[in-house]
Design an enzyme around this catalytic site. Structure first.
Site, PDB file in Angstrom:
ATOM      1  N   ARG A  87       0.836  -1.223   0.000  1.00  0.00           N
ATOM      2  CA  ARG A  87       0.000   0.000   0.000  1.00  0.00           C
ATOM      3  C   ARG A  87       0.866   1.267   0.000  1.00  0.00           C
ATOM      4  O   ARG A  87       0.566   2.241   0.696  1.00  0.00           O
ATOM      5  CB  ARG A  87      -0.931   0.029   1.215  1.00  0.00           C
TER       6      ARG A  87
ATOM      7  N   SER B  36     -10.740  -0.450   3.886  1.00  0.00           N
ATOM      8  CA  SER B  36      -9.898  -0.609   5.081  1.00  0.00           C
ATOM      9  C   SER B  36      -9.470   0.768   5.573  1.00  0.00           C
ATOM     10  O   SER B  36      -8.905   1.535   4.806  1.00  0.00           O
ATOM     11  CB  SER B  36      -8.626  -1.393   4.751  1.00  0.00           C
TER      12      SER B  36
ATOM     13  N   GLU C 257      -4.822   3.878   6.558  1.00  0.00           N
ATOM     14  CA  GLU C 257      -4.589   3.658   5.127  1.00  0.00           C
ATOM     15  C   GLU C 257      -5.224   4.806   4.341  1.00  0.00           C
ATOM     16  O   GLU C 257      -4.769   5.154   3.262  1.00  0.00           O
ATOM     17  CB  GLU C 257      -5.214   2.318   4.717  1.00  0.00           C
TER      18      GLU C 257
HETATM   19  N1  EPU Z   1     -10.490 -10.660  10.530  1.00  0.00           N
HETATM   20  C1  EPU Z   1     -11.092 -10.744  11.758  1.00  0.00           C
HETATM   21  N2  EPU Z   1     -12.066  -9.826  12.063  1.00  0.00           N
HETATM   22  C2  EPU Z   1     -12.428  -8.841  11.212  1.00  0.00           C
HETATM   23  C3  EPU Z   1     -11.779  -8.747   9.971  1.00  0.00           C
HETATM   24  C4  EPU Z   1     -10.810  -9.677   9.640  1.00  0.00           C
HETATM   25  O1  EPU Z   1     -10.808 -11.623  12.547  1.00  0.00           O
HETATM   26  O2  EPU Z   1     -13.309  -8.063  11.569  1.00  0.00           O
HETATM   27  C5  EPU Z   1      -9.488 -11.681  10.163  1.00  0.00           C
HETATM   28  C6  EPU Z   1     -10.060 -12.621   9.105  1.00  0.00           C
HETATM   29  O3  EPU Z   1     -10.771 -13.673   9.661  1.00  0.00           O
HETATM   30  C7  EPU Z   1      -8.821 -13.102   8.391  1.00  0.00           C
HETATM   31  C8  EPU Z   1      -7.897 -11.885   8.469  1.00  0.00           C
HETATM   32  O4  EPU Z   1      -8.375 -11.069   9.539  1.00  0.00           O
HETATM   33  O5  EPU Z   1      -8.204 -14.142   9.083  1.00  0.00           O
HETATM   34  C9  EPU Z   1      -7.811 -11.114   7.167  1.00  0.00           C
HETATM   35  O6  EPU Z   1      -9.078 -10.625   6.804  1.00  0.00           O
HETATM   36  P1  EPU Z   1      -9.476 -10.327   5.271  1.00  0.00           P
HETATM   37  O7  EPU Z   1      -9.200 -11.503   4.414  1.00  0.00           O
HETATM   38  O8  EPU Z   1     -10.849  -9.762   5.255  1.00  0.00           O
HETATM   39  O9  EPU Z   1      -8.412  -9.252   4.787  1.00  0.00           O
HETATM   40  P2  EPU Z   1      -7.760  -7.959   5.494  1.00  0.00           P
HETATM   41  O10 EPU Z   1      -6.339  -8.262   5.775  1.00  0.00           O
HETATM   42  O11 EPU Z   1      -8.601  -7.474   6.620  1.00  0.00           O
HETATM   43  C10 EPU Z   1      -6.909  -6.913   3.265  1.00  0.00           C
HETATM   44  C11 EPU Z   1      -6.969  -5.585   2.569  1.00  0.00           C
HETATM   45  C12 EPU Z   1      -8.314  -5.403   1.883  1.00  0.00           C
HETATM   46  C13 EPU Z   1      -8.481  -6.529   0.869  1.00  0.00           C
HETATM   47  C14 EPU Z   1      -8.414  -7.874   1.629  1.00  0.00           C
HETATM   48  C15 EPU Z   1      -8.484  -9.071   0.700  1.00  0.00           C
HETATM   49  C16 EPU Z   1      -5.475  -4.134   3.843  1.00  0.00           C
HETATM   50  C17 EPU Z   1      -5.385  -2.999   4.803  1.00  0.00           C
HETATM   51  N3  EPU Z   1      -6.716  -4.516   3.542  1.00  0.00           N
HETATM   52  O12 EPU Z   1      -7.877  -6.897   4.304  1.00  0.00           O
HETATM   53  O13 EPU Z   1      -8.271  -4.187   1.176  1.00  0.00           O
HETATM   54  O14 EPU Z   1      -9.726  -6.425   0.197  1.00  0.00           O
HETATM   55  O15 EPU Z   1      -7.156  -7.961   2.332  1.00  0.00           O
HETATM   56  O16 EPU Z   1      -7.277  -9.191   0.023  1.00  0.00           O
HETATM   57  O17 EPU Z   1      -4.451  -4.634   3.365  1.00  0.00           O
HETATM   58  C18 EPU Z   1      -8.776  -1.854   1.229  1.00  0.00           C
HETATM   59  O18 EPU Z   1      -7.567  -1.656   1.093  1.00  0.00           O
HETATM   60  O19 EPU Z   1      -9.599  -0.901   1.317  1.00  0.00           O
HETATM   61  C19 EPU Z   1      -9.259  -3.219   1.346  1.00  0.00           C
HETATM   62  C20 EPU Z   1     -10.526  -3.503   1.595  1.00  0.00           C
END
Ligand code: EPU
Length: 346
Positions: free
Chosen positions: A170, A245, A341
C-alpha cells in the site's frame, strides 16, 4: 495548441458526493480536469504557483477532517486504449479518471488476465498506483508497466516506469518523496492474452472456489469469486458511507510476533519476509471489542472490523476521533500502533 474550453475553476463546492465516507466539507477552490491539456492551461495561469492542490480520484480513500485548506483537483481524464501487444501480452493505457472496477470488468470481458483479483476495489485508475492497491493475493505492481504524470513544479509531463515507483505494501514514491508534487494522468498495465496466471491461493478465495466445486478456475471465475466475497464482507458506499480498510495491516518483527503469538494463539498472520510478519488489523480491532460497535453516527462494519462506517451524518472529525479510540485500544492491548490507510485531508 492548448485547449482552453471547458475548464472551470469553481468556488464553494460541496464535497459530500465526492467522498465515499459521505462526509460534508466545502472546497473553496475546485477544478475538474477532463483532459491532460487542462493541466497545461492551469500551469499557464500560474495556478500551481498559488496552490498546492489535493488530487481527488473517486474519493474512496479519503477522510476530509474539515473544509479542506487546499484547492481540490478532481481527476476525470478518461480513455482506454491498447497501445502495444505481442503474442502473449497487451499493454492497456487507461485515463487516470476511469473507474477502476469498470476498467477491470472491461479487461475480463476482453479475456485479458492480471487484474481479476482486484475486482470491485472502489476508486479510480489514477489512484491505483499511488497506494499500490492489492487484494486476494495480487498487488497492482505485478501488472504495472508505467504511468504518465504531470509535475506541478516544472509544468511538464514525465513517464515513470515500475522501477521508478518504489512500490511497497500500500505504498509508492507518490505517497512519499513525490507527495503533493505530481498528478497521475494515465496508467499503462501489462495484461496476459493467454496462459493466464491464476492467483487462487488466498484463504477466502480458495474456500469459495471449493464450495462451488470450481477446480481449474479461469479469470472469469476468480473475478466473480472476488466480487461475491467482497460483497459479503465489505459495505457498498452507496448503501453506507465507508472508505474500505481504514488502517493498514501492521507489519511487526518476528520477535514481537512471537511474543504476541504466545499470548494470543489464534492470531492470524502472513509472513512478509524472514523477519517480518503482517497481522490483520481487522482481527486486532475485533479482539479489542470494536467489531460492529457504534458511537454516535460512526462505527466499524459488522462483517469486517477494519472498515469504519458512517451510519448517518457523521462529520470528518467524528470519524477521526472514533478512529483514534480504536487505535488507542489496539495499542493498549497489543502494543501495536495502527497506521491509517486512508488519506486524512486537513
Ligand atoms: N479478521 C477478523 N475480524 C475482522 C476482519 C478480519 O478476525 O473483523 C481476520 C479474518 O478472519 C482473516 C484476516 O483477519 O483471518 C484477514 O481478513 P481479510 O481476508 O478480510 O483481509 P484484510 O487483511 O482485513 C486486506 C486488505 C483489503 C483486501 C483484503 C483481501 C489491507 C489494509 N486490507 O484486508 O483491502 O480487500 O485484504 O485481500 O491490506 C482496502 O484496502 O480498502 C481493502 C478492503
Amino acid at each position: 495548441m492548448i485547449k482552453k474550453n471547458s475548464l472551470k475553476i469553481c468556488s464553494d463546492v460541496d464535497l459530500s458526493s465526492y467522498n465515499t465516507l459521505g462526509v460534508s466539507a466545502v472546497a473553496s477552490v475546485f477544478v475538474e480536469i477532463t483532459s491532460r491539456d487542462d493541466l497545461l492551461v492551469l500551469a499557464d495561469q500560474d495556478f500551481f504557483k498559488h496552490h498546492q492542490p489535493f488530487i481527488l480520484g473517486g474519493g474512496s480513500n479519503v477522510l476530509f477532517l474539515d473544509d479542506p485548506s487546499k484547492a481540490i483537483i478532481k481527476m476525470s481524464v478518461k480513455g482506454k486504449d491498447i497501445v502495444d501487444e505481442d503474442a502473449q501480452y497487451v499493454k492497456a493505457q487507461i485515463g487516470a479518471g476511469e473507474n477502476w472496477h469498470e476498467f477491470v470488468s472491461w479487461v475480463v470481458e476482453n479475456n485479458f488476465g492480471g487484474v481479476e483479483n482486484l475486482a470491485l476495489i472502489p476508486g479510480t485508475v489514477g489512484a491505483a498506483p499511488i497506494q499500490n492497491i492489492g487484494a486476494y493475493g495480487v498487488e497492482l505492481e505485478q501488472v504495472f508497466d508505467s504511468l504518465e504524470l504531470f509535475d506541478m513544479q516544472t509544468g511538464t509531463f514525465k513517464t515513470f516506469y515500475k522501477k521508478d515507483c518504489d512500490f511497497g505494501y500500500r505504498d509508492s514514491i507518490f505517497k512519499n518523496e513525490l507527495r503533493g508534487q505530481v498528478i497521475v494522468t494515465n496508467v499503462t498495465l501489462r495484461l496476459s492474452k493467454l496462459n493466464h496466471i491464476i492467483h487462487d491461493s488466498y484463504g477466502s478465495l480458495q474456500s469459495y472456489l471449493q464450495e462451488k466445486s470450481i477446480q481449474n478456475p479461469g479469470i472469469k471465475d476468480v473475478y466473480q469469486a472476488v466480487i461475491d466475497i467482497r460483497r459479503s464482507k465489505l459495505p457498498d458506499p452507496k448503501d453506507i458511507g465507508n472508505a474500505g480498510s481504514f488502517f493498514k495491516n501492521p507489519v511487526v518483527s518476528k520477535e514481537i510476533f512471537e511474543d504476541l503469538q504466545s499470548r494470543f494463539e489464534d492470531m492470524p498472520f502472513y509472513e512478509v519476509s524472514e523477519n517480518e510478519i503482517k497481522i490483520p488489523a481487522g482481527w486486532l480491532i475485533e479482539k479489542t471489542g470494536w467489531r460492529g460497535k457504534q458511537i454516535g453516527h460512526v462505527g466499524t462494519y459488522q462483517n469486517q472490523a477494519l472498515v469504519i462506517v458512517n451510519h448517518g451524518n457523521a462529520s470528518g472529525s467524528d470519524i477521526f476521533h472514533f478512529s483514534k479510540q480504536v487505535q488507542k485500544s489496539v495499542k493498549e492491548t497489543f502494543g501495536i500502533e495502527l497506521v491509517p490507510e486512508v488519506n486524512i485531508v486537513e
